[in-house]
Design a protein around this motif. Structure first.
Motif, PDB file in Angstrom:
ATOM      1  N   THR A 383       0.831  -1.201   0.000  1.00  0.00           N
ATOM      2  CA  THR A 383       0.000   0.000   0.000  1.00  0.00           C
ATOM      3  C   THR A 383       0.865   1.251   0.000  1.00  0.00           C
ATOM      4  OG1 THR A 383      -1.737  -1.177   1.217  1.00  0.00           O
ATOM      5  CG2 THR A 383      -1.827   1.227   1.223  1.00  0.00           C
ATOM      6  N   ALA A 384       1.939   1.225   0.794  1.00  0.00           N
ATOM      7  CA  ALA A 384       2.867   2.362   0.791  1.00  0.00           C
ATOM      8  C   ALA A 384       3.517   2.520  -0.574  1.00  0.00           C
ATOM      9  CB  ALA A 384       3.929   2.166   1.868  1.00  0.00           C
ATOM     10  N   TRP A 385       3.846   1.413  -1.213  1.00  0.00           N
ATOM     11  CA  TRP A 385       4.482   1.467  -2.541  1.00  0.00           C
ATOM     12  C   TRP A 385       3.523   2.033  -3.582  1.00  0.00           C
ATOM     13  CZ3 TRP A 385       3.097  -1.701  -6.849  1.00  0.00           C
ATOM     14  CH2 TRP A 385       3.950  -1.588  -7.954  1.00  0.00           C
ATOM     15  N   LEU A 386       2.262   1.623  -3.546  1.00  0.00           N
ATOM     16  CA  LEU A 386       1.297   2.076  -4.549  1.00  0.00           C
ATOM     17  C   LEU A 386       1.094   3.585  -4.510  1.00  0.00           C
ATOM     18  CD1 LEU A 386      -1.687  -0.458  -4.673  1.00  0.00           C
ATOM     19  CD2 LEU A 386      -0.279   0.301  -6.579  1.00  0.00           C
ATOM     20  N   THR A 387       1.088   4.161  -3.331  1.00  0.00           N
ATOM     21  CA  THR A 387       0.740   5.579  -3.191  1.00  0.00           C
ATOM     22  C   THR A 387       1.953   6.486  -3.075  1.00  0.00           C
ATOM     23  OG1 THR A 387       0.546   5.292  -0.800  1.00  0.00           O
ATOM     24  CG2 THR A 387      -1.454   5.000  -2.101  1.00  0.00           C
ATOM     25  N   ALA A 388       3.153   5.933  -2.958  1.00  0.00           N
ATOM     26  CA  ALA A 388       4.337   6.767  -2.750  1.00  0.00           C
ATOM     27  C   ALA A 388       4.711   7.502  -4.034  1.00  0.00           C
ATOM     28  CB  ALA A 388       5.515   5.917  -2.277  1.00  0.00           C
ATOM     29  N   THR A 389       5.102   8.748  -3.890  1.00  0.00           N
ATOM     30  CA  THR A 389       5.609   9.498  -5.040  1.00  0.00           C
ATOM     31  C   THR A 389       7.137   9.470  -5.104  1.00  0.00           C
ATOM     32  OG1 THR A 389       5.514  11.537  -3.719  1.00  0.00           O
ATOM     33  CG2 THR A 389       3.637  11.052  -5.130  1.00  0.00           C
ATOM     34  N   ARG A 390       7.793   9.031  -4.023  1.00  0.00           N
ATOM     35  CA  ARG A 390       9.243   8.880  -4.075  1.00  0.00           C
ATOM     36  C   ARG A 390       9.577   7.709  -4.999  1.00  0.00           C
ATOM     37  NH1 ARG A 390      12.445  11.581  -0.633  1.00  0.00           N
ATOM     38  NH2 ARG A 390      14.033   9.950  -0.723  1.00  0.00           N
ATOM     39  N   THR A 391      10.501   7.929  -5.916  1.00  0.00           N
ATOM     40  CA  THR A 391      10.789   6.981  -6.986  1.00  0.00           C
ATOM     41  C   THR A 391      12.229   6.510  -6.857  1.00  0.00           C
ATOM     42  OG1 THR A 391       9.262   8.273  -8.367  1.00  0.00           O
ATOM     43  CG2 THR A 391      10.627   6.634  -9.472  1.00  0.00           C
ATOM     44  N   ALA A 392      12.391   5.265  -6.400  1.00  0.00           N
ATOM     45  CA  ALA A 392      13.726   4.736  -6.117  1.00  0.00           C
ATOM     46  C   ALA A 392      14.568   4.594  -7.382  1.00  0.00           C
ATOM     47  CB  ALA A 392      13.616   3.390  -5.406  1.00  0.00           C
ATOM     48  N   GLY A 393      13.930   4.409  -8.535  1.00  0.00           N
ATOM     49  CA  GLY A 393      14.696   4.233  -9.764  1.00  0.00           C
ATOM     50  C   GLY A 393      15.532   5.434 -10.151  1.00  0.00           C
ATOM     51  N   LEU A 394      15.215   6.608  -9.598  1.00  0.00           N
ATOM     52  CA  LEU A 394      15.975   7.820  -9.929  1.00  0.00           C
ATOM     53  C   LEU A 394      17.308   7.886  -9.198  1.00  0.00           C
ATOM     54  CD1 LEU A 394      13.051  10.402  -9.698  1.00  0.00           C
ATOM     55  CD2 LEU A 394      14.103   9.541 -11.792  1.00  0.00           C
ATOM     56  N   ILE A 395      17.496   7.060  -8.167  1.00  0.00           N
ATOM     57  CA  ILE A 395      18.702   7.136  -7.340  1.00  0.00           C
ATOM     58  C   ILE A 395      19.935   6.845  -8.193  1.00  0.00           C
ATOM     59  CG2 ILE A 395      19.901   6.064  -5.390  1.00  0.00           C
ATOM     60  CD1 ILE A 395      17.106   5.559  -4.184  1.00  0.00           C
ATOM     61  N   PRO A 738       8.920   8.907  17.462  1.00  0.00           N
ATOM     62  CA  PRO A 738       7.799   8.619  16.539  1.00  0.00           C
ATOM     63  C   PRO A 738       7.884   9.456  15.270  1.00  0.00           C
ATOM     64  CG  PRO A 738       7.004   8.803  18.790  1.00  0.00           C
ATOM     65  CD  PRO A 738       8.451   9.200  18.823  1.00  0.00           C
ATOM     66  N   ARG A 739       7.787   8.789  14.143  1.00  0.00           N
ATOM     67  CA  ARG A 739       7.895   9.451  12.843  1.00  0.00           C
ATOM     68  C   ARG A 739       6.705   9.044  11.981  1.00  0.00           C
ATOM     69  NH1 ARG A 739      11.322  12.234  14.923  1.00  0.00           N
ATOM     70  NH2 ARG A 739      13.522  12.465  14.312  1.00  0.00           N
ATOM     71  N   THR A 740       6.236   9.963  11.144  1.00  0.00           N
ATOM     72  CA  THR A 740       5.187   9.659  10.177  1.00  0.00           C
ATOM     73  C   THR A 740       5.831   9.393   8.825  1.00  0.00           C
ATOM     74  OG1 THR A 740       4.908  12.008   9.681  1.00  0.00           O
ATOM     75  CG2 THR A 740       3.467  11.056  11.362  1.00  0.00           C
ATOM     76  N   PRO A 741       5.222   8.523   8.011  1.00  0.00           N
ATOM     77  CA  PRO A 741       5.782   8.274   6.672  1.00  0.00           C
ATOM     78  C   PRO A 741       5.786   9.551   5.847  1.00  0.00           C
ATOM     79  CG  PRO A 741       4.101   6.649   7.244  1.00  0.00           C
ATOM     80  CD  PRO A 741       4.039   7.728   8.286  1.00  0.00           C
ATOM     81  N   PRO A 742       6.662   9.649   4.849  1.00  0.00           N
ATOM     82  CA  PRO A 742       6.679  10.851   4.000  1.00  0.00           C
ATOM     83  C   PRO A 742       5.370  10.980   3.232  1.00  0.00           C
ATOM     84  CG  PRO A 742       8.041   9.113   3.059  1.00  0.00           C
ATOM     85  CD  PRO A 742       7.671   8.654   4.434  1.00  0.00           C
ATOM     86  N   ALA A 743       4.835  12.186   3.198  1.00  0.00           N
ATOM     87  CA  ALA A 743       3.570  12.428   2.495  1.00  0.00           C
ATOM     88  C   ALA A 743       3.821  12.474   0.988  1.00  0.00           C
ATOM     89  CB  ALA A 743       2.944  13.740   2.964  1.00  0.00           C
ATOM     90  N   PRO A 744       3.004  11.770   0.183  1.00  0.00           N
ATOM     91  CA  PRO A 744       3.166  11.854  -1.273  1.00  0.00           C
ATOM     92  C   PRO A 744       2.959  13.270  -1.774  1.00  0.00           C
ATOM     93  CG  PRO A 744       1.734  10.023  -0.643  1.00  0.00           C
ATOM     94  CD  PRO A 744       1.935  10.854   0.583  1.00  0.00           C
ATOM     95  N   VAL A 745       3.713  13.624  -2.817  1.00  0.00           N
ATOM     96  CA  VAL A 745       3.547  14.934  -3.452  1.00  0.00           C
ATOM     97  C   VAL A 745       2.409  14.830  -4.450  1.00  0.00           C
ATOM     98  CG1 VAL A 745       4.629  16.670  -4.910  1.00  0.00           C
ATOM     99  CG2 VAL A 745       5.983  15.496  -3.171  1.00  0.00           C
ATOM    100  N   PRO A 746       1.314  15.578  -4.259  1.00  0.00           N
ATOM    101  CA  PRO A 746       0.144  15.390  -5.129  1.00  0.00           C
ATOM    102  C   PRO A 746       0.426  15.853  -6.548  1.00  0.00           C
ATOM    103  CG  PRO A 746      -0.178  17.299  -3.696  1.00  0.00           C
ATOM    104  CD  PRO A 746       1.089  16.629  -3.243  1.00  0.00           C
TER     105      PRO A 746
END
Length: 865
Positions: A383-395, A738-746
Motif C-alpha cells: 500500500t505504501a508502494w502504490l501511493t508513494a511518489t518517491r521513486t527509487a529508480g531515480l537514485i 515517533p515518525r510519520t511516513p513521507p507524504a506523497p507529493v500530489p
C-alpha cells in the motif's frame, strides 16, 4: 433541434456552452479538471475564463489520449469554426478510414467534456488558448508538421509579387491581393486542378515537395534559387517567409497528403497482448514466494540497522559508500537495495533519529509491524508502494542542478508515479489469469494514453509515434519499467503475470473464465488478440479512494495469507556446527538463533553457523551455558551434536575470566599468567597496557576499544560495572522518535468527491443565476454590468417589505463579515428586527441577512421574474 436548424440556439462563447450543460455534465468537467474547482468559481463565466487559462489548458491537454490529442491538433489547423465533416476529413483523409470514423465521436465528446472544444457539430471551436498552443508557427512547429496557410504566409508579400504568382499558376489576375490570395487558396484546395498543376512540375521539384510534405515545412534557399525551387516559388507552392527561408503552405501540404493532418492517425490504443501464459496456481505461488522474500529482506535491512544505521549526509540521504554496504549486507545490487531502503522509508518503518550526530534507524512503528501476521505486513508495504511518489529508480541519477540523487535524499518525488503504477497493474489485470505481457506492449499503451505526460516534452512538439518515443525513455516509461520489476519483487506479480492477490489489491474484478478453445497450450503461446480489451478507446480507470484501497488491501491480504509458509518451531542441527532452518522460523526462535549463530546462506532453507564469536555474543546477552543447551535441545529435530556442545562449554568456561572496567579502562584477572600473556602479545601494543598489580592492568584505550582489542586477540573478556558486577550486553534496538511516513507529493489538486462536486455545481449555478438574471433598471440606477446594486437603506427596506407581500424574487448585493462582496437572488419571507429572512437561490436554502450588510436591491425583470 440542432444548431443548424436553430442558429439562434448556437452558443456564442464557452460560457454560454457551459450554461447549456446539465448538472451531471458540469460535475464531469470539474471531476476531470479539478484545478477548475480550486477555489469554487462564482459563476459559469468565471469557470469558462479559468478553463481557458494557459496553465489549465496545458494540464488538460496532457491528460488526453493520443487520438483525442490528434483531434485537437486537427482542429487547430482547421478553419475556425470547423464543421464535423471538415474535422473528419482532416483525420481520415480523402479515402476515409472506418476506424477513425468510429473513434472520432468519442474523441470529440472527450474534448467537449474537458471544455477544450465547444459549439455544435456545424461550428466546432477549439478553446483559444489550446489553438495558440497547437497551431503552427515558426517558433513552435505544429505537431501535425503543417505550416501556415497561404493567407498567413503571404501577409507581408508585395501585391505585385502576389499577382505574378497568380499569373504563373494559370489564374486570372485580380484587382487586389485579398482576392488573389483567395484564388490561390481555392486552387490549392481543388484536387483536380492541383493534380493538373503538379503533373507539369519537374521531377526534381516534386522531390522537394515530398521532403517537406510531412514536416518540418520550412526549408533554406540561396539568394539565387535553383531551377527546381524557382518553379515552385513562381507558382506559390513554396512561399518565402524570411530571407533565405521558404515554407510549404498548409493547403498544398494537405493536398499532397490526401487531406490528412497526421501521417498515422491512431484511433485505437495499441493492444496489450499476452507474450507468455502460465497456470494461475504457478503465478500465485511464485508471487507468494516473492512476497515472503520481500518481508524477510525489509526485516533483515532494519535488523542490520538496529543499533544505529548509516549517518545522514549533510544534504540528506545515504552516502554512496553506505548504499554499497547495505547492498552487500542484503546480497543484492545497489539499485535493488535502494528500492528496499526507500520502501521501508515510505512505509514509515525507517527514518532519521534527529540527533546531533544524525543517523538512520527503525521507527517505533517497525516493532508493531513485526508483530503483525505476514500477510498484513505485506499489505502495509505494498500500500505504501502504490501511493508513494518517491521513486527509487531515480537514485544515482542527476537533478536539474547536476547533483547526484541519493537514497533517502531530496529530489526523488515524482507526482506521476502513483498513477503510472496503478495503470500498469490495471493493464495487467485486463489480461486473462496467468497471462504476462511484454514490457514494450505495456509502454506503448501507456504512451498512447498520455502522449504528452513524459519527460518534459513540449505540448507543441513534433508528432511522434509510440514506437519512436520509446527510444527516448521519458519519465512515465521509466516509471512503468520500474513498476513491472518492483511489482515482481514485492510479489504482486509472478513470472510477469498479475497474481490473484495483486488483482484484489487494485480492486480489479476476477477475469472471465476461458473456454477450452482459448486455453493456452504452453508457456509461450499467445492469447487471441480479439480476447483482449483494446477494441475501443477508453479513459484509464481512476485510482481507488483511501476507503476503497483499504478494503482492497484487506481482501488481497486474505488471498495471500493461505499461500505464505507457516513459521516453523524447529531447526536441524548438523555435526559441522551448522543449523538448517527448512523454512521461516517463528519469531522467538528466529531472534534467539540470530544471536547464537551467524547466517551463512539464505534461500529456500537458511543455514546458520555457530562460531566462538556468535556463542560469546549469546553469553554477553545474559544467557548461561545451560540456557543455550536447553534452547538447542528444545528446538532441534536432531540430537545436539557433540562438537556444538563442546563449543558452548569451552566459550562459557573462558567467558568473563577477564574483566574490563573504566579507569579510563582496566583489565583484571585472578590468573596473572593470563595477564602476562596479554602484555607479551604484540597486538596489545595499541591498547596502552601497563601493570598496576599482579592481577590488574591499566589501559589508555576506552573500555569498548579494550574489549574489542582483547576479543581480536582471542580472549573472551566481560565488561563490568563500577561495582564489579558483570554488564549484560543485550542488543538494545535503537529507535527513532515517533515518525510519520513521507507524504506523497500530489499531482495537482485532488479529485473532488461527489459531495464536493454537488455543492460546487449548486454554488456555480446559483452564482450564475445571480450574475445573469435581468433586473429592472431606472434612469438614475448607477449599477453597471457586474456591479453590485446600490440603494439607500430606506429604499432597501421598502422594496424588501413589498417583496414579502408579493412573493417576488429580488437581486441584492451583500458584503459578509470578512468584507467579501457577492450578488444573490433571494425571495424575502420576513423582514423584522433589522434582518431579512429569505430563500436564497444562490445557496439553495433559507437564510437570514442583516439589512445593514445589503448594499442595494433591485427587482428582477418581469419576463424573467
Amino acid at each position: 433541434m440542432s444548431t443548424e436548424e436553430n442558429p439562434a440556439a448556437a452558443p456564442r462563447s464557452l460560457a454560454e456552452a457551459l450554461r447549456g450543460r446539465d448538472d451531471a455534465a458540469l460535475a464531469a468537467l470539474l471531476r476531470s479538471r479539478p484545478d477548475l474547482i480550486t477555489p469554487v468559481p462564482t459563476d459559469l463565466t468565471q469557470l469558462a475564463t479559468r478553463a481557458g487559462t494557459r496553465a489549465s489548458v496545458v494540464r488538460a491537454l496532457e491528460r488526453l489520449d493520443r487520438f483525442a490529442l490528434q483531434t485537437a491538433q486537427a482542429l487547430a489547423v482547421a478553419a475556425d469554426p470547423a464543421s464535423y465533416g471538415e474535422l473528419l476529413g482532416l483525420l481520415a483523409g480523402d479515402d476515409g478510414d472506418p476506424a477513425v470514423s468510429a473513434a472520432l465521436p468519442h474523441a470529440l465528446a472527450t474534448l467537449r467534456e474537458q471544455a477544450l472544444v465547444w459549439g455544435g457539430d456545424d461550428r466546432l471551436r477549439l478553446v483559444r488558448t489550446a489553438r495558440e498552443l497547437l497551431s503552427p508557427s515558426p517558433q513552435h512547429p505544429s505537431p501535425t508538421g503543417l505550416g501556415p496557410t497561404v493567407r498567413e504566409a503571404t501577409a507581408g508579400m508585395s501585391p505585385g509579387r502576389i499577382q505574378e504568382i497568380v499569373a504563373t499558376a494559370g489564374l486570372p489576375s485580380t484587382h487586389d491581393s485579398v482576392s488573389a490570395v483567395t484564388a490561390l487558396t481555392t486552387l490549392f484546395g481543388d484536387p483536380e486542378r492541383m493534380s493538373a498543376l503538379l503533373d507539369e512540375a519537374p521531377a526534381e521539384s516534386v522531390e522537394v515537395l515530398e521532403r517537406l510534405v510531412w514536416g518540418p515545412p520550412y526549408g533554406q534557399v540561396t539568394a539565387d534559387p535553383a531551377a527546381r525551387l524557382r518553379w515552385l516559388l513562381d507558382r506559390g507552392l513554396l512561399l518565402p517567409t524570411a530571407p533565405g527561408t521558404v515554407v510549404l503552405p498548409r493547403e498544398v501540404a494537405l493536398r499532397l497528403r490526401a487531406g490528412r493532418a497526421h501521417r498515422t492517425p491512431e484511433p485505437l490504443p495499441p493492444p496489450v497482448e499476452a507474450a507468455a501464459t502460465h497456470r494461475p496456481q504457478v503465478v500465485d505461488a511464485t508471487a507468494a514466494g516473492q512476497a515472503y522474500t520481500a518481508l524477510a529482506t525489509v526485516e533483515e535491512l532494519l535488523k542490520d540497522w538496529d543499533e544505529g544505521g548509516p549517518a545522514v549526509l549533510r544534504a540528506g540521504g545515504l552516502s554512496v559508500r553506505d548504499l554499497k554496504r547495505t547492498a552487500a549486507a542484503l546480497d543484492t545490487t545497489e539499485p535493488v537495495a535502494a528500492f528496499w531502503v526507500e520502501l521501508a522509508y515510505a512505509a514509515g518503518l525507517l527514518a532519521s533519529d534527529g540527533e546531533a550526530d544524525e543517523r538512520y534507524a527503525a521507527t517505533p512503528a517497525y516493532d508493531g509491524w513485526r508483530e503483525l501476521p505476514a500477510a498484513e505486513r505485506w499489505a502495509l508495504l505494498v500500500t505504501a508502494w502504490l501511493t508513494a511518489t518517491r521513486t527509487a529508480g531515480l537514485i544515482g541519477g542527476r537533478d536539474a542542478k547536476d547533483r547526484t540523487l541519493s537514497a533517502l535524499g531530496p529530489g526523488l518525488d515524482r507526482s506521476a508515479a502513483p498513477e503510472v503504477r496503478h495503470r500498469v497493474l490495471t493493464l495487467l489485470a485486463a489480461l486473462p489469469e496467468g497471462a504476462a505481457p511484454s514490457h514494450d506492449a505495456v509502454l506503448a499503451r501507456l504512451h498512447w494514453e498520455r502522449p504528452l505526460r513524459g519527460g518534459g516534452r513540449s505540448t507543441a512538439g513534433p508528432d511522434t509515434s509510440a514506437t519512436e518515443d520509446r527510444r527516448g525513455e521519458d519519465l512515465r516509461a521509466r516509471i512503468a519499467r520500474w513498476t513491472l520489476s518492483e511489482a515482481e519483487m514485492l510479489g504482486i506479480t509472478g513470472r510477469g503475470a498479475l497474481s490473484a492477490h495483486g488483482r484484489a489489491l487494485i480492486g480489479a474484478p476476477a477475469p472471465e473464465p476461458r473456454n477450452a478453445a482459448q486455453e493456452p497450450t504452453g508457456p509461450g503461446d499467445k492469447l487471441p488478440v480479439h480476447h483482449l480489451p483494446h477494441h475501443r478507446p477508453a479513459l484509464p480507470p481512476p485510482a481507488l479512494s483511501p476507503t476503497q484501497q483499504s478494503t482492497a488491501t484487506a481482501a488481497a491480504a486474505r488471498l495471500l495469507a493461505p499461500l505464505l509458509p507457516e513459521p516453523l518451531d524447529h531447526v536441524l542441527l548438523q555435526a559441522d556446527l551448522t543449523a538448517v532452518a527448512p523454512g521461516p522460523l517463528q519469531r522467538p526462535l528466529a531472534d534467539m538463533l540470530g544471536v547464537l549463530a551467524d547466517v551463512e546462506s539464505k534461500g529456500g532453507a537458511t543455514v546458520y553457523r555457530f562460531t566462538p564469536g556468535s556463542v560469546r555474543r549469546a553469553l554477553d546477552s545474559g544467557q548461561a551455558a545451560s540456557d543455550l543447551h536447553a534452547f538447542l535441545a528444545a528446538h532441534s529435530r536432531t540430537p545436539v551434536p557433540q562438537p556444538l556442545a563442546y563449543l558452548i562449554d569451552d566459550v562459557a568456561r573462558r567467558h568473563g575470566h577477564l574483566r574490563v572496567g573504566a579507569a579510563s579502562a582496566y583489565v583484571r584477572c585472578d590468573d596473572d599468567a593470563v595477564l602476562n600473556e596479554i602484555l607479551a602479545d604484540r597486538r596489545a601494543a595499541g591498547l596502552g597496557l601497563r601493570r598496576l598489580a599482579p592481577t590488574v592492568l591499566a589501559a589508555t584505550a576506552d573500555p569498548a576499544g579494550l574489549l574489542e582489542g582483547l576479543r581480536a586477540m582471542g580472549f573472551a573478556p566481560a565488561a563490568e560495572s563500577a561495582e564489579g558486577d558483570v554488564l549484560i550486553a543485550r542488543a538494545d534496538a535503537r529507535r527513532t522518535p515517533p515518525r510519520t511516513p513521507p507524504a506523497p507529493v500530489p499531482d495537482g489538486p485532488p479529485v473532488p468527491d461527489d459531495t464536493l462536486l454537488t455543492a460546487a455545481v449548486r454554488a456555480v449555478r446559483a452564482g450564475d443565476l445571480a450574475a445573469t438574471t435581468p433586473r429592472r433598471t431606472s434612469a438614475g440606477d448607477p449599477a453597471g454590468p457586474g456591479e453590485l446594486p446600490r440603494t439607500t437603506a430606506a429604499e432597501t427596506l421598502a422594496t424588501m417589505q413589498a417583496a414579502v407581500l408579493t412573493g417576488e424574487a429580488l437581486w441584492i448585493g451583500y458584503v459578509n463579515a470578512e468584507g467579501g462582496a457577492s450578488q444573490r437572488v433571494i425571495a424575502p419571507v420576513r423582514v423584522e428586527g433589522g434582518f431579512v429572512t429569505a430563500y436564497d437561490h444562490t445557496a439553495d436554502e433559507v437564510r437570514t441577512y442583516p439589512l445593514h450588510r445589503i448594499t442595494g436591491v433591485a427587482e428582477l425583470a418581469e419576463d424573467e421574474g
